[in-house]
Design an enzyme around this catalytic site. Structure first.
Site, PDB file in Angstrom:
ATOM      1  N   GLU A  31      -1.532  -6.914   7.385  1.00  0.00           N
ATOM      2  CA  GLU A  31      -0.199  -6.757   7.952  1.00  0.00           C
ATOM      3  C   GLU A  31      -0.052  -7.709   9.145  1.00  0.00           C
ATOM      4  OE1 GLU A  31       2.843  -6.455   8.004  1.00  0.00           O
ATOM      5  OE2 GLU A  31       3.149  -4.304   7.687  1.00  0.00           O
ATOM      6  N   HIS A  36       0.822  -1.211   0.000  1.00  0.00           N
ATOM      7  CA  HIS A  36       0.000   0.000   0.000  1.00  0.00           C
ATOM      8  C   HIS A  36       0.858   1.265   0.000  1.00  0.00           C
ATOM      9  CE1 HIS A  36       0.999   0.801   4.212  1.00  0.00           C
ATOM     10  NE2 HIS A  36       0.847  -0.502   4.407  1.00  0.00           N
TER      11      HIS A  36
END
Length: 247
Positions: free
Chosen positions: A87, A9
């Site tokens: 994550e 990202h």
């Protein structure tokens, strides 16, 4: 030859503030939005067209994917979201500043927590407001699946079922696949694809917003991999990630 595109990202607000982010759902900065749009332009210029995309359930990755697909005029594309691409969970470190944490515990200890394969950070308690068990996006998960802390080994273990059962079969069927995720969920995949040792994975850093292209053979073994864009800028971005926790 098959192309697989991986993308971390764009810069998030907690990337900018140098905080351990983990499963906290923080948004992109303005710079992060520009990184995401630029990634889409780079992928389009490479002549890549996607058939399907995968991302996490965290908005910084989802919004990055939206921007990429917008730049590629593929906003209609099927998108699959999975917590398995989140994550890694940083446990009790989540929300803390990396430099301040290094000053408190030492750079060597924080490097172990950030980059080692099998040493997780200190765990959260289930009564900690940072534990995601009450978040509706994880309602379908068993309590034992929702982490209190994760090392990279844990991230690999929860990611690989998605790879083997869903993503790899799509690639083998001839689909062009994008995976837009996070630094450590992508490190987990890169470790698997490149068969990187537990010792060597410590040195792997993935920058925000720069597409990483894998060329795979029919058995999904890498033939080569490369970042798109200016290579000097790529090196600088990788070095910046490596230096985030210096005291």
């Amino acid at each position: 030859m098959i192309k697989l595109v991986l993308l971390r990202h764009g810069e998030s607000q907690w990337n900018l503030e140098n905080r351990f982010t983990g499963w906290h759902d923080i948004d992109l900065t303005e710079r992060g939005r520009k990184e995401a749009a630029n990634a889409g332009k780079l992928i389009r210029a490479e002549g890549i067209v996607f058939d399907v995309a995968y991302t996490s359930v965290l908005k910084r990755a989802i919004r990055t994917l939206w921007s990429v697909l917008d730049e590629m005029d593929q906003m209609w594309l099927p998108v699959h979201k999975s917590w398995r691409l989140n994550e890694r969970h940083y446990g009790a470190l989540q929300g803390l500043n990396k430099t301040e944490t290094s000053q408190k515990y030492g750079e060597e200890q924080v490097l172990v927590w950030r980059r080692s394969y099998d040493t997780p950070p200190p765990a959260l308690g289930r009564d900690d407001e940072r534990w995601p068990g009450a978040d509706p996006r994880y309602r379908g998960m068993a309590e034992g699946e929702i982490p209190l802390s994760e090392c990279l080994k844990d991230t690999v273990a929860r990611f690989l079922p998605l790879w083997h059962e869903t993503i790899a079969p799509q690639i083998r069927s001839g689909k062009s696949v994008a995976i837009v995720a996070h630094g450590n969920s992508l490190r987990a995949l890169v470790k698997y694809l490149d068969n990187i040792s537990e010792d060597d994975i410590v040195g792997l850093n993935i920058p925000t917003g720069i597409p990483l292209v894998y060329e795979l053979d029919d058995d999904l073994k890498p033939l080569k991999s490369y970042y798109l864009g200016d290579q000097d800028a790529v090196k600088q971005a990788v070095a910046a990630v490596a230096g985030q926790a210096k005291a």
